[in-house]
Design an enzyme around this catalytic site. Structure first.
Site, PDB file in Angstrom:
ATOM      1  N   ARG A  75     -29.127  33.852  80.546  1.00 21.23           N
ATOM      2  CA  ARG A  75     -29.642  32.592  81.087  1.00 21.23           C
ATOM      3  C   ARG A  75     -28.626  31.450  81.093  1.00 21.23           C
ATOM      4  NH1 ARG A  75     -34.496  31.708  77.526  1.00 21.23           N
ATOM      5  NH2 ARG A  75     -34.571  29.663  78.532  1.00 21.23           N
ATOM      6  N   GLY A 131     -40.968  34.975  67.005  1.00 20.59           N
ATOM      7  CA  GLY A 131     -41.663  35.889  66.118  1.00 20.59           C
ATOM      8  C   GLY A 131     -42.531  35.077  65.150  1.00 20.59           C
ATOM      9  N   ALA A 148       3.546  -4.712  80.797  1.00 22.41           N
ATOM     10  CA  ALA A 148       2.563  -4.062  81.675  1.00 22.41           C
ATOM     11  C   ALA A 148       3.254  -3.198  82.715  1.00 22.41           C
ATOM     12  CB  ALA A 148       1.725  -5.129  82.370  1.00 22.41           C
ATOM     13  N   GLY A 190     -30.822  45.615  69.664  1.00 15.21           N
ATOM     14  CA  GLY A 190     -31.711  44.843  68.814  1.00 15.21           C
ATOM     15  C   GLY A 190     -31.032  44.308  67.576  1.00 15.21           C
ATOM     16  N   THR A 191     -31.702  43.357  66.936  1.00 15.64           N
ATOM     17  CA  THR A 191     -31.078  42.655  65.808  1.00 15.64           C
ATOM     18  C   THR A 191     -30.843  43.567  64.597  1.00 15.64           C
ATOM     19  OG1 THR A 191     -33.309  41.789  65.384  1.00 15.64           O
ATOM     20  CG2 THR A 191     -31.742  40.285  66.398  1.00 15.64           C
ATOM     21  N   SER A 212      12.222  -6.891  84.110  1.00 18.28           N
ATOM     22  CA  SER A 212      11.046  -6.357  84.810  1.00 18.28           C
ATOM     23  C   SER A 212      11.478  -5.628  86.065  1.00 18.28           C
ATOM     24  CB  SER A 212      10.108  -7.474  85.265  1.00 18.28           C
ATOM     25  OG  SER A 212      10.082  -8.488  84.355  1.00 18.28           O
ATOM     26  N   TYR A 265     -27.355  33.704  63.326  1.00 17.04           N
ATOM     27  CA  TYR A 265     -27.084  33.945  64.744  1.00 17.04           C
ATOM     28  C   TYR A 265     -25.935  33.058  65.203  1.00 17.04           C
ATOM     29  CZ  TYR A 265     -31.826  35.978  65.215  1.00 17.04           C
ATOM     30  OH  TYR A 265     -32.955  36.727  65.103  1.00 17.04           O
TER      31      TYR A 265
HETATM   32  C1  UD1 Z   1     -35.265  36.885  67.403  1.00 25.27           C
HETATM   33  C2  UD1 Z   1     -36.279  37.368  66.373  1.00 25.27           C
HETATM   34  C3  UD1 Z   1     -37.522  36.466  66.449  1.00 25.27           C
HETATM   35  C4  UD1 Z   1     -37.135  35.015  66.223  1.00 25.27           C
HETATM   36  C5  UD1 Z   1     -36.047  34.619  67.215  1.00 25.27           C
HETATM   37  C6  UD1 Z   1     -35.531  33.240  66.867  1.00 25.27           C
HETATM   38  C7  UD1 Z   1     -35.974  39.793  66.152  1.00 25.27           C
HETATM   39  C8  UD1 Z   1     -36.459  41.121  66.538  1.00 25.27           C
HETATM   40  N1  UD1 Z   1     -36.621  38.757  66.656  1.00 25.27           N
HETATM   41  O1  UD1 Z   1     -35.826  37.094  68.682  1.00 25.27           O
HETATM   42  O2  UD1 Z   1     -38.459  36.879  65.485  1.00 25.27           O
HETATM   43  O3  UD1 Z   1     -38.270  34.195  66.354  1.00 25.27           O
HETATM   44  O4  UD1 Z   1     -34.933  35.529  67.159  1.00 25.27           O
HETATM   45  O5  UD1 Z   1     -34.647  32.812  67.870  1.00 25.27           O
HETATM   46  O6  UD1 Z   1     -35.028  39.707  65.396  1.00 25.27           O
HETATM   47  N2  UD1 Z   1     -28.160  40.055  68.962  1.00 25.27           N
HETATM   48  C9  UD1 Z   1     -27.115  40.937  68.800  1.00 25.27           C
HETATM   49  N3  UD1 Z   1     -27.297  42.248  69.090  1.00 25.27           N
HETATM   50  C10 UD1 Z   1     -28.484  42.729  69.544  1.00 25.27           C
HETATM   51  C11 UD1 Z   1     -29.552  41.843  69.708  1.00 25.27           C
HETATM   52  C12 UD1 Z   1     -29.373  40.505  69.406  1.00 25.27           C
HETATM   53  O7  UD1 Z   1     -26.027  40.529  68.387  1.00 25.27           O
HETATM   54  O8  UD1 Z   1     -28.552  43.938  69.789  1.00 25.27           O
HETATM   55  C13 UD1 Z   1     -27.967  38.646  68.649  1.00 25.27           C
HETATM   56  C14 UD1 Z   1     -28.101  37.774  69.878  1.00 25.27           C
HETATM   57  O9  UD1 Z   1     -26.840  37.572  70.470  1.00 25.27           O
HETATM   58  C15 UD1 Z   1     -28.680  36.490  69.332  1.00 25.27           C
HETATM   59  C16 UD1 Z   1     -29.490  36.942  68.137  1.00 25.27           C
HETATM   60  O10 UD1 Z   1     -28.992  38.224  67.784  1.00 25.27           O
HETATM   61  O11 UD1 Z   1     -27.699  35.608  68.873  1.00 25.27           O
HETATM   62  C17 UD1 Z   1     -30.979  36.993  68.409  1.00 25.27           C
HETATM   63  O12 UD1 Z   1     -31.249  37.917  69.428  1.00 25.27           O
HETATM   64  P1  UD1 Z   1     -32.322  37.641  70.551  1.00 25.27           P
HETATM   65  O13 UD1 Z   1     -32.350  38.799  71.465  1.00 25.27           O
HETATM   66  O14 UD1 Z   1     -32.106  36.314  71.144  1.00 25.27           O
HETATM   67  O15 UD1 Z   1     -33.647  37.646  69.679  1.00 25.27           O
HETATM   68  P2  UD1 Z   1     -35.037  37.032  70.066  1.00 25.27           P
HETATM   69  O16 UD1 Z   1     -35.725  37.937  71.001  1.00 25.27           O
HETATM   70  O17 UD1 Z   1     -34.848  35.626  70.465  1.00 25.27           O
END
Ligand code: UD1
Ligand code: CA
Length: 449
Positions: free
Chosen positions: A15, A138, A360, A80-81, A403, A103
């Protein structure tokens, strides 16, 4: 107890609509990633691991620029995180203590907040906040002070979506427990991702405790769009302005002054409206920055007066009581004590001795199209208005330039240099010329009719 830091920065940031990795977009003169790393660094972690993915080369470079000792691990695919944290585990091999997960796109978390999380007693501590508009965050399920689980918005029931206590994403846990829990996370959910948030419920099953530490929502602001970036900038500016004012600096119109994360301003300095401080700028006490100045990479000493409308670029060093006035640009130049350069001047790659006055319209012609050259001006000299100093050139102590001079040769001390054509007065010639021009114009107009 020892701490370690994991900073998640692999996401794409779709985005933002940008070629630049999201975490490298800047607020207050530094990338988002550095802000996260800096607040993490305040708790003095033993190790720091950055998880990079999208734009990994650039992100790695930026992480190393912050701290050469930081470990960067690559998460090739963003699953995923929890999957991101999993990638960081090998870098934490042998580490004992608490791990904080931050993050890279969340720049406003305060070190005090992280300290509060480190002081909490539970095995897993989650940073939560009361959301004005909980949106897609979340949700934290808390009962009698215990955190039971975190439900992602996509997986939540209508009833669960009514919860307003939300997950910031910042988590603190014992290293061993975290490693074990993260390895156990699956991806059986609405997005098919490995959720870090699943470790809470799993931890409870394993007999671990979890709790929520809360902070104001403003700290948890994560950047996903350019609008978020602007909001983060505004919040960071508000914080930095409050800090400099607390340190005894007058900001006449604080909302119009822009600071960098590293701006240092001394006590009793007054900063007028609409002044922008780029990175690496320091101002000593009792200086005066008048409105509409742009300052970066420069140093301004005690008692100096700068502006209005002055531009100080990297390497500009103003000694005590220097005066730099309107429409003056100074780059990579040292101005000794008491130098006055009042108006419409460019000083680049120069050294100006104490109490010299620059008239100046003076310009150091420092660039020949290929290389930069230096201009040396001695002490108590007087550079006449509209002097071109063609570098390399040296003006001695106590020397003067007339000057309008174009100075191409060195000027010895106490010498007046005149480098312009001598004036010739032709008596009555102006009146004759006016007559001639008028008659020519009339003839033209007659022809045209
Ligand atoms: C996550 C949380 C959510 C919380 C929100 C706050 C989880 C599953 N969910 O959701 O509960 O309310 O953040 O903003 O954790 N990232 C990686 N690798 C990945 C996925 C993500 O490095 O595979 C990094 C992203 O770059 C980002 C951060 O982790 O900086 C969060 O990831 P994002 O996908 O934005 O999580 P949300 O869906 O916002
Ligand atoms: Ca997010």
């Amino acid at each position: 107890m020892a701490t370690a830091l994991i900073i998640l920065a692999a996401g794409q940031g779709t985005r933002m609509n940008s070629d630049l990795p999201k975490v490298l977009h800047q607020i207050a003169g530094a990338p988002l990633l550095h802000h996260a790393m800096r607040s993490g660094a305040m708790v003095e972690p033993e190790r720091m691991v950055v998880v990079a993915g999208h734009g990994a080369d650039e992100v790695t470079k930026a992480a190393k620029a912050f701290d050469e000792a930081v470990d960067v691990v690559i998460q090739a695919e963003q699953k995923g995180t929890a999957h991101a944290v999993l990638q960081a585990l090998p870098a934490l091999e042998g580490f004992e203590g608490k791990v904080i997960v931050l993050y890279g796109d969340t720049p406003l978390i305060r070190p005090e907040t992280l300290e509060a999380m480190l002081s909490a007693r539970s095995d897993v501590v989650v940073l939560g906040f009361e959301a004005a508009d909980p949106g897609r965050y979340g949700r934290l399920v808390v009962h009698l002070g215990h955190l039971y689980r975190i439900i992602e918005y996509k997986d939540a029931t209508a009833e669960e979506r009514k919860i307003t206590l939300c997950n910031s994403g910042v988590i603190c846990a014992d290293a061993k427990a975290l490693a074990k829990l993260v390895r156990g996370v699956g991806n059986n959910n609405a997005s098919g991702e490995y959720y870090l948030t699943d470790i809470i419920a799993a931890g409870r099953v394993a007999g671990l405790t979890a709790e929520v530490v809360t902070c104001p929502e403003a700290e948890t602001l994560g950047v996903n769009s350019r609008a978020d970036l602007a909001a983060a900038e505004a919040a960071m500016q508000a914080r930095l302005r409050a800090e400099v004012m607390e340190n005894g600096v007058t900001l006449t119109a604080p909302e119009t002054v822009f600071l960098s994360w590293d701006t240092v301003i001394g006590r009793d300095t007054v900063v007028g409206p609409h002044v922008v401080f780029g990175p690496e700028t320091t101002v000593e006490s009792e200086a005066e920055i008048l409105p509409f100045c742009h300052l970066e990479g420069c140093h301004i000493s005690r008692g100096a007066r700068v502006g209005p409308f002055a531009r100080l670029r990297p390497g500009a060093e103003l000694a005590e009581d220097v005066h730099v006035g309107n429409f003056v640009e100074v780059k990579n130049s040292i101005l000794d004590e008491g130098v006055k350069v009042g108006h419409l001047t460019y000083l680049g790659d120069a050294h100006v001795g104490e109490h010299t006055n620059i008239g100046a319209g003076t310009i150091t012609c420092n660039y020949d199209g290929v290389s930069k050259h230096r201009t040396e001006i001695g002490a108590r000299a007087f550079i006449g208005s509209d002097t071109m100093l063609v570098a390399p050139v040296t003006i001695g102590d106590g020397a003067m330039t007339a000057s309008g001079s174009v100075i191409t040769d060195d000027v010895p001390e106490n010498t007046l240099a005149v480098a312009r054509a001598r004036q010739v007065n032709k008596l009555g010639l102006a009146a004759k010329l006016f007559e001639l021009f008028k008659s020519r114009k009339e003839k033209k107009q007659e022809k045209a009719q």
